[in-house]
Design a protein around this motif. Sequence first.
Motif, mmCIF file in Angstrom:
data_model
loop_
_atom_site.group_PDB
_atom_site.id
_atom_site.type_symbol
_atom_site.label_atom_id
_atom_site.label_comp_id
_atom_site.label_asym_id
_atom_site.label_seq_id
_atom_site.Cartn_x
_atom_site.Cartn_y
_atom_site.Cartn_z
ATOM 1 N N LEU A 74 0.814 -1.217 0.000
ATOM 2 C CA LEU A 74 0.000 0.000 0.000
ATOM 3 C C LEU A 74 0.847 1.267 0.000
ATOM 4 O O LEU A 74 0.327 2.367 -0.070
ATOM 5 N N PHE A 98 -4.635 -6.525 1.009
ATOM 6 C CA PHE A 98 -5.517 -5.417 1.379
ATOM 7 C C PHE A 98 -6.957 -5.669 0.930
ATOM 8 O O PHE A 98 -7.902 -5.459 1.689
ATOM 9 N N CYS A 108 -11.341 1.106 7.436
ATOM 10 C CA CYS A 108 -10.961 1.801 8.656
ATOM 11 C C CYS A 108 -11.228 3.279 8.407
ATOM 12 O O CYS A 108 -10.389 3.977 7.833
ATOM 13 N N CYS A 166 -7.897 -3.198 9.749
ATOM 14 C CA CYS A 166 -6.933 -3.074 8.645
ATOM 15 C C CYS A 166 -5.505 -2.854 9.153
ATOM 16 O O CYS A 166 -4.590 -3.567 8.758
ATOM 17 N N CYS A 167 -5.347 -1.874 10.061
ATOM 18 C CA CYS A 167 -3.994 -1.598 10.588
ATOM 19 C C CYS A 167 -3.446 -2.805 11.349
ATOM 20 O O CYS A 167 -2.256 -3.098 11.267
ATOM 21 N N MET A 170 -2.640 -5.523 8.529
ATOM 22 C CA MET A 170 -1.651 -5.118 7.519
ATOM 23 C C MET A 170 -0.324 -4.665 8.124
ATOM 24 O O MET A 170 0.722 -4.813 7.500
ATOM 25 N N LYS A 171 -0.390 -4.044 9.307
ATOM 26 C CA LYS A 171 0.854 -3.450 9.822
ATOM 27 C C LYS A 171 1.287 -4.009 11.171
ATOM 28 O O LYS A 171 2.452 -4.311 11.371
ATOM 29 N N CYS A 264 -0.007 4.654 3.849
ATOM 30 C CA CYS A 264 -0.698 3.834 2.847
ATOM 31 C C CYS A 264 -1.422 4.715 1.828
ATOM 32 O O CYS A 264 -2.241 5.552 2.221
ATOM 33 N N CYS A 267 -5.301 4.664 2.085
ATOM 34 C CA CYS A 267 -5.950 4.809 3.390
ATOM 35 C C CYS A 267 -6.957 5.962 3.407
ATOM 36 O O CYS A 267 -6.600 7.106 3.150
ATOM 37 N N ILE A 269 -8.464 7.065 6.143
ATOM 38 C CA ILE A 269 -8.558 7.712 7.467
ATOM 39 C C ILE A 269 -8.355 9.226 7.328
ATOM 40 O O ILE A 269 -7.359 9.670 6.749
HETATM 41 S S1 SF4 Z 1 -2.955 3.103 7.571
HETATM 42 FE FE1 SF4 Z 1 -5.011 2.789 6.681
HETATM 43 S S2 SF4 Z 1 -4.755 1.526 4.830
HETATM 44 FE FE2 SF4 Z 1 -2.858 1.430 6.050
HETATM 45 S S3 SF4 Z 1 -3.064 -0.392 7.226
HETATM 46 FE FE3 SF4 Z 1 -3.824 1.261 8.510
HETATM 47 S S4 SF4 Z 1 -6.016 1.442 8.102
HETATM 48 FE FE4 SF4 Z 1 -5.108 0.126 6.507
#
Ligand code: SF4
Length: 315
Positions: A74, A98, A108, A166-167, A170-171, A264, A267, A269
Amino acid sequence: MAENIFTSEDLKKMQSWDFEHKIHVTQIRILEFYGRMDGKVTVSFSGGKDSTVLLDLARRCFPDTKALYVDTGLEFPEVRNFALSLPNVIKLTPEMRFDEVIKEYGWCYPSKDVANAVFYARQGKRWAINYFKGLNTDGSRSWYKEAYYKKWAFLLDSDFKISAKCCDVMKENPLKFYAQETKTKPITGTLTSESSRRKQAWLKTGCNSFKKGKEISKPLSFWSEQDILRYLRDFKIPYASVYGDIVEDKKGKLKTTGERRTGCTFCPIGCHLDKVNTFQRLEYSRPARHRYIINDLGLGDLLDFVGVDYGRKYP
Ligand code: SF4
Protein backbone atom coordinates in the motif's frame (compact mmCIF):
# COMPACT_ATOMS: atom_id res chain seq x y z
CA MET A 1 -7.00 1.61 33.61
CA ALA A 2 -3.39 2.75 34.19
CA GLU A 3 -2.90 6.16 35.75
CA ASN A 4 -1.04 8.88 33.89
CA ILE A 5 2.50 9.43 35.08
CA PHE A 6 2.92 12.61 33.02
CA THR A 7 0.72 15.64 32.39
CA SER A 8 -0.06 17.59 29.23
CA GLU A 9 2.10 20.36 30.71
CA ASP A 10 5.08 17.98 30.89
CA LEU A 11 4.61 17.16 27.24
CA LYS A 12 4.25 20.81 26.24
CA LYS A 13 7.47 21.61 28.07
CA MET A 14 9.35 18.86 26.23
CA GLN A 15 7.87 19.97 22.92
CA SER A 16 9.23 23.46 23.55
CA TRP A 17 12.82 22.29 24.13
CA ASP A 18 15.35 23.45 21.59
CA PHE A 19 16.24 21.14 18.73
CA GLU A 20 19.66 20.03 20.04
CA HIS A 21 18.20 19.18 23.43
CA LYS A 22 15.49 17.06 21.80
CA ILE A 23 18.12 15.09 19.86
CA HIS A 24 20.10 14.57 23.03
CA VAL A 25 17.12 13.35 25.07
CA THR A 26 15.92 11.06 22.26
CA GLN A 27 19.32 9.39 22.13
CA ILE A 28 19.31 8.96 25.90
CA ARG A 29 15.89 7.25 25.64
CA ILE A 30 17.24 4.92 22.95
CA LEU A 31 20.34 4.09 25.01
CA GLU A 32 18.20 3.46 28.07
CA PHE A 33 15.79 1.16 26.20
CA TYR A 34 18.58 -0.71 24.43
CA GLY A 35 20.34 -1.27 27.76
CA ARG A 36 17.25 -2.51 29.61
CA MET A 37 16.36 -4.86 26.71
CA ASP A 38 19.94 -6.22 26.48
CA GLY A 39 20.20 -4.97 22.92
CA LYS A 40 17.28 -7.09 21.72
CA VAL A 41 15.54 -4.24 19.96
CA THR A 42 14.40 -3.40 16.43
CA VAL A 43 13.31 -0.18 14.76
CA SER A 44 9.86 -0.24 13.14
CA PHE A 45 10.69 1.38 9.82
CA SER A 46 7.96 2.43 7.38
CA GLY A 47 10.29 4.31 5.02
CA GLY A 48 8.47 7.55 5.93
CA LYS A 49 10.26 10.63 7.20
CA ASP A 50 9.68 10.07 10.95
CA SER A 51 11.03 6.54 11.01
CA THR A 52 13.90 7.60 8.73
CA VAL A 53 14.98 10.07 11.41
CA LEU A 54 14.50 7.44 14.11
CA LEU A 55 16.58 4.86 12.28
CA ASP A 56 19.40 7.36 11.80
CA LEU A 57 19.38 8.29 15.49
CA ALA A 58 19.25 4.65 16.59
CA ARG A 59 22.08 3.61 14.29
CA ARG A 60 24.25 6.50 15.45
CA CYS A 61 24.06 4.81 18.87
CA PHE A 62 24.03 1.19 17.67
CA PRO A 63 25.02 0.79 13.98
CA ASP A 64 23.82 -2.83 13.77
CA THR A 65 20.24 -2.05 14.79
CA LYS A 66 17.84 -4.04 12.63
CA ALA A 67 14.95 -2.26 10.94
CA LEU A 68 11.63 -3.97 10.19
CA TYR A 69 9.69 -2.94 7.10
CA VAL A 70 6.18 -4.31 6.59
CA ASP A 71 5.56 -4.70 2.88
CA THR A 72 1.82 -3.99 2.76
CA GLY A 73 1.70 -3.27 -0.98
CA LEU A 74 0.00 0.00 0.00
CA GLU A 75 3.02 2.25 0.22
CA PHE A 76 4.23 4.59 -2.49
CA PRO A 77 6.68 2.59 -4.65
CA GLU A 78 9.31 5.26 -3.96
CA VAL A 79 8.91 4.72 -0.21
CA ARG A 80 9.11 0.95 -0.52
CA ASN A 81 12.18 1.12 -2.76
CA PHE A 82 13.88 3.55 -0.41
CA ALA A 83 13.11 1.44 2.67
CA LEU A 84 14.41 -1.75 1.11
CA SER A 85 17.50 -0.03 -0.26
CA LEU A 86 18.91 0.55 3.23
CA PRO A 87 21.15 -2.07 4.85
CA ASN A 88 19.92 -4.44 7.52
CA VAL A 89 16.22 -3.91 6.75
CA ILE A 90 14.07 -7.01 7.21
CA LYS A 91 10.99 -7.25 5.02
CA LEU A 92 7.85 -8.63 6.69
CA THR A 93 4.65 -9.53 4.86
CA PRO A 94 1.05 -9.40 6.16
CA GLU A 95 -0.97 -12.62 6.19
CA MET A 96 -3.76 -11.12 4.09
CA ARG A 97 -3.87 -8.83 1.04
CA PHE A 98 -5.52 -5.42 1.38
CA ASP A 99 -8.52 -6.37 -0.79
CA GLU A 100 -9.05 -9.46 1.39
CA VAL A 101 -8.94 -7.32 4.54
CA ILE A 102 -11.48 -4.84 3.14
CA LYS A 103 -13.78 -7.67 2.10
CA GLU A 104 -13.53 -9.40 5.45
CA TYR A 105 -13.36 -6.51 7.91
CA GLY A 106 -14.33 -3.39 5.96
CA TRP A 107 -12.87 0.12 5.88
CA CYS A 108 -10.96 1.80 8.66
CA TYR A 109 -12.82 5.11 8.51
CA PRO A 110 -13.21 7.95 9.61
CA SER A 111 -10.52 7.33 12.25
CA LYS A 112 -9.11 4.24 13.86
CA ASP A 113 -10.94 4.92 17.15
CA VAL A 114 -14.32 5.65 15.57
CA ALA A 115 -14.04 2.67 13.19
CA ASN A 116 -13.26 0.43 16.15
CA ALA A 117 -16.26 1.74 18.07
CA VAL A 118 -18.55 1.24 15.03
CA PHE A 119 -17.40 -2.38 14.83
CA TYR A 120 -18.10 -3.09 18.50
CA ALA A 121 -21.32 -1.01 18.74
CA ARG A 122 -22.75 -3.15 15.95
CA GLN A 123 -21.94 -6.18 18.08
CA GLY A 124 -23.91 -4.64 20.92
CA LYS A 125 -20.99 -3.64 23.16
CA ARG A 126 -22.32 -1.13 25.67
CA TRP A 127 -19.16 1.02 25.85
CA ALA A 128 -19.18 1.53 22.08
CA ILE A 129 -22.91 2.29 21.92
CA ASN A 130 -22.38 4.86 24.69
CA TYR A 131 -19.64 6.60 22.72
CA PHE A 132 -22.06 7.34 19.87
CA LYS A 133 -24.45 8.90 22.38
CA GLY A 134 -21.70 11.22 23.63
CA LEU A 135 -21.19 9.19 26.82
CA ASN A 136 -18.25 7.55 28.54
CA THR A 137 -18.11 3.79 29.06
CA ASP A 138 -19.78 4.22 32.48
CA GLY A 139 -22.63 6.32 31.02
CA SER A 140 -21.40 9.72 32.26
CA ARG A 141 -21.41 12.62 29.79
CA SER A 142 -18.24 13.29 27.82
CA TRP A 143 -17.57 16.40 25.74
CA TYR A 144 -14.91 14.43 23.87
CA LYS A 145 -17.25 11.59 22.86
CA GLU A 146 -19.90 14.17 22.06
CA ALA A 147 -17.54 15.98 19.70
CA TYR A 148 -15.71 13.06 18.11
CA TYR A 149 -18.12 10.10 18.06
CA LYS A 150 -21.73 11.31 18.09
CA LYS A 151 -21.58 12.90 14.64
CA TRP A 152 -20.60 9.52 13.15
CA ALA A 153 -23.53 7.60 14.66
CA PHE A 154 -25.18 7.52 11.22
CA LEU A 155 -22.53 4.98 10.14
CA LEU A 156 -23.97 2.40 12.53
CA ASP A 157 -27.06 1.82 10.40
CA SER A 158 -25.28 1.89 7.07
CA ASP A 159 -24.52 -1.18 4.97
CA PHE A 160 -20.77 -0.56 4.95
CA LYS A 161 -18.44 -2.85 6.81
CA ILE A 162 -16.27 -0.67 9.08
CA SER A 163 -13.60 -1.64 11.58
CA ALA A 164 -10.07 -0.84 12.71
CA LYS A 165 -8.78 -4.27 11.74
CA CYS A 166 -6.93 -3.07 8.64
CA CYS A 167 -3.99 -1.60 10.59
CA ASP A 168 -3.88 -4.64 12.86
CA VAL A 169 -3.69 -7.12 10.00
CA MET A 170 -1.65 -5.12 7.52
CA LYS A 171 0.85 -3.45 9.82
CA GLU A 172 0.77 -4.37 13.47
CA ASN A 173 0.42 -8.15 13.37
CA PRO A 174 3.53 -8.79 11.23
CA LEU A 175 5.59 -6.70 13.68
CA LYS A 176 4.00 -8.41 16.67
CA PHE A 177 4.65 -11.89 15.27
CA TYR A 178 8.27 -11.00 14.52
CA ALA A 179 8.75 -9.64 18.05
CA GLN A 180 7.24 -12.80 19.58
CA GLU A 181 9.37 -15.12 17.47
CA THR A 182 12.65 -13.28 18.00
CA LYS A 183 11.96 -11.99 21.53
CA THR A 184 12.83 -8.47 20.45
CA LYS A 185 11.18 -5.21 21.48
CA PRO A 186 10.23 -2.35 19.17
CA ILE A 187 11.44 1.23 18.91
CA THR A 188 8.89 3.26 16.96
CA GLY A 189 8.93 6.74 15.45
CA THR A 190 5.51 8.00 16.52
CA LEU A 191 4.91 11.66 17.42
CA THR A 192 2.30 12.63 20.03
CA SER A 193 1.42 15.69 17.94
CA GLU A 194 -0.16 13.38 15.36
CA SER A 195 -3.10 12.08 17.35
CA SER A 196 -4.78 12.31 20.71
CA ARG A 197 -4.56 8.50 21.02
CA ARG A 198 -0.75 8.77 20.86
CA LYS A 199 -0.73 11.62 23.35
CA GLN A 200 -2.91 9.68 25.80
CA ALA A 201 -0.58 6.66 25.52
CA TRP A 202 2.47 8.85 26.18
CA LEU A 203 0.90 10.42 29.28
CA LYS A 204 0.62 6.91 30.76
CA THR A 205 4.18 5.74 30.13
CA GLY A 206 6.41 8.48 28.72
CA CYS A 207 8.77 7.62 25.86
CA ASN A 208 9.88 4.24 27.20
CA SER A 209 7.52 1.66 28.58
CA PHE A 210 9.00 -1.26 30.47
CA LYS A 211 5.76 -2.94 31.49
CA LYS A 212 6.36 -6.69 31.24
CA GLY A 213 5.21 -8.02 27.88
CA LYS A 214 4.46 -4.49 26.60
CA GLU A 215 7.94 -3.02 26.38
CA ILE A 216 8.17 -0.33 23.72
CA SER A 217 10.22 2.79 23.04
CA LYS A 218 8.79 5.90 21.37
CA PRO A 219 11.71 8.29 21.68
CA LEU A 220 10.47 10.86 19.13
CA SER A 221 7.20 11.37 21.01
CA PHE A 222 7.88 15.03 21.79
CA TRP A 223 9.20 15.98 18.33
CA SER A 224 7.23 18.09 15.86
CA GLU A 225 7.04 17.69 12.10
CA GLN A 226 9.28 20.78 11.87
CA ASP A 227 11.93 19.00 13.97
CA ILE A 228 11.77 15.97 11.67
CA LEU A 229 12.20 18.08 8.54
CA ARG A 230 15.00 20.06 10.14
CA TYR A 231 16.86 16.91 11.13
CA LEU A 232 16.64 15.49 7.60
CA ARG A 233 17.75 18.78 6.07
CA ASP A 234 20.48 19.80 8.53
CA PHE A 235 22.12 16.38 8.72
CA LYS A 236 21.58 15.66 5.00
CA ILE A 237 19.86 12.35 5.71
CA PRO A 238 18.66 10.53 2.57
CA TYR A 239 14.88 10.08 2.53
CA ALA A 240 12.20 8.78 0.14
CA SER A 241 12.07 10.83 -3.07
CA VAL A 242 8.27 11.09 -3.03
CA TYR A 243 8.57 13.91 -0.47
CA GLY A 244 10.47 16.09 -2.95
CA ASP A 245 12.74 18.77 -1.47
CA ILE A 246 12.63 20.30 1.99
CA VAL A 247 12.28 24.07 1.61
CA GLU A 248 11.26 27.08 3.72
CA ASP A 249 7.97 28.83 3.06
CA LYS A 250 7.58 32.62 3.30
CA LYS A 251 7.26 32.45 7.08
CA GLY A 252 10.41 30.34 7.45
CA LYS A 253 8.47 27.14 8.10
CA LEU A 254 9.86 23.99 6.57
CA LYS A 255 7.77 22.01 4.11
CA THR A 256 8.22 19.33 1.48
CA THR A 257 7.68 20.15 -2.18
CA GLY A 258 6.19 16.70 -2.84
CA GLU A 259 3.96 14.54 -0.64
CA ARG A 260 3.58 15.75 2.93
CA ARG A 261 2.54 12.38 4.27
CA THR A 262 3.29 8.99 2.86
CA GLY A 263 1.82 5.99 4.67
CA CYS A 264 -0.70 3.83 2.85
CA THR A 265 -1.77 5.34 -0.47
CA PHE A 266 -5.20 3.70 -0.15
CA CYS A 267 -5.95 4.81 3.39
CA PRO A 268 -9.19 6.77 3.81
CA ILE A 269 -8.56 7.71 7.47
CA GLY A 270 -9.16 11.43 7.93
CA CYS A 271 -9.68 12.16 4.24
CA HIS A 272 -12.78 14.26 5.05
CA LEU A 273 -10.51 16.73 6.88
CA ASP A 274 -8.19 17.52 3.99
CA LYS A 275 -8.67 20.47 1.64
CA VAL A 276 -7.44 18.27 -1.17
CA ASN A 277 -7.51 14.66 -0.07
CA THR A 278 -5.33 11.69 -1.03
CA PHE A 279 -7.84 10.38 -3.54
CA GLN A 280 -8.27 13.70 -5.32
CA ARG A 281 -4.50 13.77 -5.73
CA LEU A 282 -4.28 10.10 -6.62
CA GLU A 283 -6.68 10.64 -9.51
CA TYR A 284 -3.97 12.62 -11.30
CA SER A 285 -0.76 11.16 -9.89
CA ARG A 286 -1.68 7.44 -10.12
CA PRO A 287 -4.95 7.02 -12.06
CA ALA A 288 -4.83 3.22 -12.12
CA ARG A 289 -4.57 3.11 -8.30
CA HIS A 290 -7.37 5.66 -8.03
CA ARG A 291 -9.70 3.61 -10.18
CA TYR A 292 -8.84 0.43 -8.29
CA ILE A 293 -9.65 1.79 -4.84
CA ILE A 294 -12.61 3.99 -5.75
CA ASN A 295 -14.24 1.57 -8.13
CA ASP A 296 -12.96 -1.96 -7.74
CA LEU A 297 -12.63 -1.91 -3.93
CA GLY A 298 -15.74 0.26 -3.59
CA LEU A 299 -14.40 3.13 -1.49
CA GLY A 300 -16.28 5.54 -3.80
CA ASP A 301 -19.60 4.20 -2.46
CA LEU A 302 -18.61 4.85 1.16
CA LEU A 303 -17.30 8.34 0.40
CA ASP A 304 -20.47 9.15 -1.58
CA PHE A 305 -22.47 8.10 1.44
CA VAL A 306 -20.43 10.31 3.77
CA GLY A 307 -20.28 13.19 1.28
CA VAL A 308 -16.54 13.32 0.64
CA ASP A 309 -15.23 14.27 -2.79
CA TYR A 310 -12.69 11.83 -4.21
CA GLY A 311 -12.38 13.05 -7.79
CA ARG A 312 -13.58 11.11 -10.75
CA LYS A 313 -16.41 8.59 -10.69
CA TYR A 314 -16.18 5.59 -13.00
CA PRO A 315 -19.01 3.94 -14.92
S1 SF4 B 1 -2.96 3.10 7.57
FE1 SF4 B 1 -5.01 2.79 6.68
S2 SF4 B 1 -4.76 1.53 4.83
FE2 SF4 B 1 -2.86 1.43 6.05
S3 SF4 B 1 -3.06 -0.39 7.23
FE3 SF4 B 1 -3.82 1.26 8.51
S4 SF4 B 1 -6.02 1.44 8.10
FE4 SF4 B 1 -5.11 0.13 6.51
